[in-house]
Design an enzyme around this catalytic site. Structure first.
Site, short mmCIF file in Angstrom:
data_model
loop_
_atom_site.label_atom_id
_atom_site.label_comp_id
_atom_site.label_asym_id
_atom_site.label_seq_id
_atom_site.Cartn_x
_atom_site.Cartn_y
_atom_site.Cartn_z
N CYS A 58 0.83 -1.20 0.00
CA CYS A 58 0.00 0.00 0.00
C CYS A 58 0.87 1.26 0.00
O CYS A 58 1.73 1.42 0.87
CB CYS A 58 -0.92 0.01 1.21
SG CYS A 58 -2.03 1.44 1.26
N HIS A 98 3.60 -6.12 -7.36
CA HIS A 98 3.07 -5.04 -8.19
C HIS A 98 4.27 -4.34 -8.84
O HIS A 98 5.19 -3.91 -8.14
CB HIS A 98 2.28 -4.05 -7.31
CG HIS A 98 1.63 -2.95 -8.08
ND1 HIS A 98 0.70 -2.11 -7.51
CD2 HIS A 98 1.76 -2.54 -9.36
CE1 HIS A 98 0.30 -1.23 -8.42
NE2 HIS A 98 0.92 -1.47 -9.55
N GLY A 123 -0.23 -5.20 -12.30
CA GLY A 123 -0.05 -3.88 -12.88
C GLY A 123 -0.51 -3.77 -14.31
O GLY A 123 0.03 -4.45 -15.19
N GLY A 152 -6.47 -5.65 -10.41
CA GLY A 152 -7.07 -4.73 -9.45
C GLY A 152 -8.03 -3.78 -10.11
O GLY A 152 -9.22 -4.04 -10.24
N ARG A 153 -7.50 -2.64 -10.59
CA ARG A 153 -8.37 -1.63 -11.21
C ARG A 153 -9.07 -2.17 -12.45
O ARG A 153 -10.21 -1.77 -12.75
CB ARG A 153 -7.54 -0.39 -11.57
CG ARG A 153 -7.09 0.43 -10.39
CD ARG A 153 -6.22 1.59 -10.83
NE ARG A 153 -4.99 1.12 -11.46
CZ ARG A 153 -4.23 1.84 -12.28
NH1 ARG A 153 -4.60 3.07 -12.59
NH2 ARG A 153 -3.13 1.35 -12.79
#
Length: 653
Positions: free
Chosen positions: A381, A452, A494, A517-518
């Site tokens: 994070c 990541h 990523g 993720g996104r």
């Protein structure tokens, strides 16, 4: 026609197939993931949005240019001061009475016991329409402001509706408070109604529909009062305390202090590691004690592959704060709930020291030993608040502490695998993952590593470095071969935004998989694309199917009463704040799409597709009203990104 601030100008592409919006008043700035996550500004509820059109792409460009740097910054980034209040019924019915029981408090109960008065004041029933009732043109769906088939005595009750909770479980735990009450009532004498149940569904739902991983009130109380027994953690802390007290003095070579290649911090770290390595319990001893599987007979079956923590449970491949877990926070413990349909389920925890993370792992293992597939340690994070507390990616520069955390959590978790998520490093140009990952895999025995491909300093800017991910994978595999260990699963992460992205990244990097993720937030159907190895030109109606499913899942989780309906509405709007960024691939000139590309404003292939691409939070509320009925006057939604609140007052519903 000349472009102006008051005129929309449209243009067709060369093939005369796609219509683009060239100029539009008050078009918001595209949300920036890095700016939003990294923003430290706090906005009050009164300054969200810019009804005057003073945004960067707003109606008054001159006004924007005249603003100071501080004023521009205040209108970008994230609304960190968001607040969401619960919406309740005007007349609150006692929960016991609502479920057909008798309240032992009687007249002393602070809630109403008058069912007739409650039903008269209660908002009308809702109905979730099927997607076949929708069209591609406004108003898109049926009018939900009127009851379809009102009950003769209680006109707010719609006997034509269907309760999603009752449909799945055979009963509704919200009783008369349910906003879909007409779906589970029976007629009684004199026109009264009673609650009904489906015993067959109830029996089946006991095995297939009830959420798991609930923490009892007694456990939360013991955690808050620090009375929860933690024998494994306490023993481990005594061990590392003994090791630290026996540590040898660290010698610094003063003659090399001027040498740019001499890293003092690394010298201290290596000395500490060499000291602690002599007294640390071996992998075989730890595995034998925790799993009971390292018997002499078992060793004969695999004589040339040493036991490792990843063997504790085979993986087929949610963030909670350790301090909040140990404080017995109800909100934090609600994050670990699991639906039976979830075939693989893990919990991600964040913390900054062994004294909180190891006990958290022990509590999770003790309470959910059979319903937790893995626990993930967040070392990636990048957010300032987390980093400054020594958590998340800050652990990448504290390898001695990180090693103690991983070893301790592994011991506390027993057979539950521990996975670790990291970034390439903390500072740009100073990648450290290629040195750290071999230690995580072989020395500290993590069950899986996720990397990541960005540094903490990068946050979400620039592209992820998949060449470096490949280098890290090769470093781990070389170390495993050297020590004759079975390979640990490694996932890269990523910028994965398509099936082609996924398979190309796996092949190029040598990783076992890709963390998405996104990409999954913007297009939740990406997993179907990956599984079927295709790019899905999903239609607007098909996207509505997914939104309808989301509403039903939300009502089953948050509840079908007024509070639960509007909690579902809030989280649906959160989901749409990502999904609107999807550009239909049928409109693209080049495939596959890239997550870092920001398309110009466009008109979809029909009005519904255009609506789903709207960046205005008011339109997300309108989408929620297609399935959850009109939003109450007391409810409002504040978007995460300030740019999505343009020309509105917090995207009110």
């Amino acid at each position: 026609m000349k472009a102006s601030e008051d005129v929309d100008i449209w243009t067709l592409d060369d093939d005369f197939t796609t219509l683009y919006l060239v100029s539009r008043p008050r078009q918001p700035q595209a949300p920036d993931d890095d700016a939003a996550e990294g923003s430290a500004s706090h906005s009050s509820r009164g300054d969200v949005g810019d009804s005057g059109g003073g945004g960067r792409n707003g109606g008054n460009r001159g006004a924007w240019k005249s603003k100071s740097k501080a004023e521009k910054k205040a209108q970008r980034g994230m609304n960190t001061g968001r607040r969401f209040n619960k919406v309740r019924d005007e007349l609150e019915l006692c929960w016991r009475v609502a479920n057909g029981a008798v309240c032992e408090l009687g007249s002393e109960c602070r809630f109403s016991h008058d069912i007739d008065a409650y039903l008269a004041a209660k908002p009308q029933d809702l109905r979730i329409p099927s997607t076949s009732e929708f069209t591609d043109t406004p108003p898109f769906g049926p009018d939900l402001s009127n009851v379809t088939n009102p009950h003769p005595r209680y006109p707010n009750v719609d006997t034509a509706t269907q309760c999603p909770i009752f449909a799945e479980t055979g009963e509704c735990r919200y009783g008369y408070k349910c906003r879909f009450l007409g779906g589970h009532i029976s007629e009684a004498s004199e026109g009264n109604i009673t609650l009904s149940a489906d015993e067959d569904k109830k029996a089946q739902a006991a095995l297939t529909s009830h959420e798991m991983n609930f923490v009892s009130a007694d456990v939360q109380k013991d955690l808050r009062s620090r009375k929860y027994p933690l024998p494994i953690s306490n023993k481990y802390f005594r061990e590392i305390q003994t090791n630290d007290s026996n540590a040898k003095p660290v010698v610094i070579d003063a003659s090399r202090l001027g040498d740019p290649d001499y890293d003092v911090a690394q010298a201290v770290e290596e000395a500490a590691n060499s000291t602690n390595g002599d007294t640390e319990m071996s992998v075989e001893e730890t595995a034998s004690k925790r799993t009971g599987e390292q018997s002499s007979e078992a060793a004969k079956d695999t004589p040339d592959v040493p036991m490792r923590f990843s063997e504790k449970k085979r993986l087929n491949w949610k963030v909670g704060l350790a301090t909040s877990f140990l404080a017995g926070s109800r909100e934090e413990w609600s994050l670990v709930r699991r639906h039976p349909s979830e075939s693989i389920f893990g919990v991600q925890v964040a913390g900054n020291k062994p004294q909180t993370l190891v006990p958290t792992a022990e509590v999770l293992a003790k309470e959910f030993s059979s319903t937790l597939d893995f626990v993930d340690l967040n070392c990636g994070c990048p957010i300032d608040l987390v980093f400054r507390a020594g958590s998340g990616s800050a652990l990448l520069d504290a390898t001695g502490k990180l090693g103690k955390i991983i070893v301790g959590m592994n011991k506390a978790l027993g057979e539950i695998p521990l996975t670790v998520k990291i970034r390439t490093g903390v500072k740009d140009g100073k990648n450290t993952a290629h040195k750290l990952m071999p230690r995580i895999a072989t020395e500290w025995q993590a069950g899986c590593i996720t990397l990541h491909g960005r540094t903490r300093q990068q946050r979400y800017t620039r592209l992820a470095d998949w060449d470096y991910i490949k280098q890290c994978v090769e470093a781990v595999r070389a170390k495993e071969a050297e020590e004759d260990l079975a390979p640990v699963p490694i996932f890269g992460g990523g910028d994965c935004f398509s099936s082609q992205d996924f398979w190309e990244k796996v092949e190029h990097s040598g990783a076992d998989g890709v963390m998405i993720g996104r990409g999954a937030l913007i297009k939740p159907w990406i997993f179907t694309e990956v599984k079927e190895r295709r790019e899905w030109d999903i239609s607007a109606r098909e996207r509505l199917d997914l939104i309808r499913d989301y509403c039903e899942f939300g009502l089953n989780h948050f509840g079908s009463d007024t509070t639960g309906v509007n909690a579902t509405r809030r989280y649906l709007c959160e989901a749409l704040s990502f999904q609107y960024r999807y550009v239909p691939i049928g409109l693209l000139e080049v495939l596959p799409p890239k997550i870092n590309e920001r398309a110009p404003a466009f008109v979809g292939r029909n009005d519904l597709e255009t609506m789903l691409a709207s960046p205005d939070s008011k339109d997300w509320v309108k989408v929620s009203e297609m399935f959850l009925g009109p939003a109450p006057d007391t409810w409002s939604f504040t978007p995460k990104h300030k740019s999505n609140a343009y020309n509105s007052e917090e995207g009110q519903g």
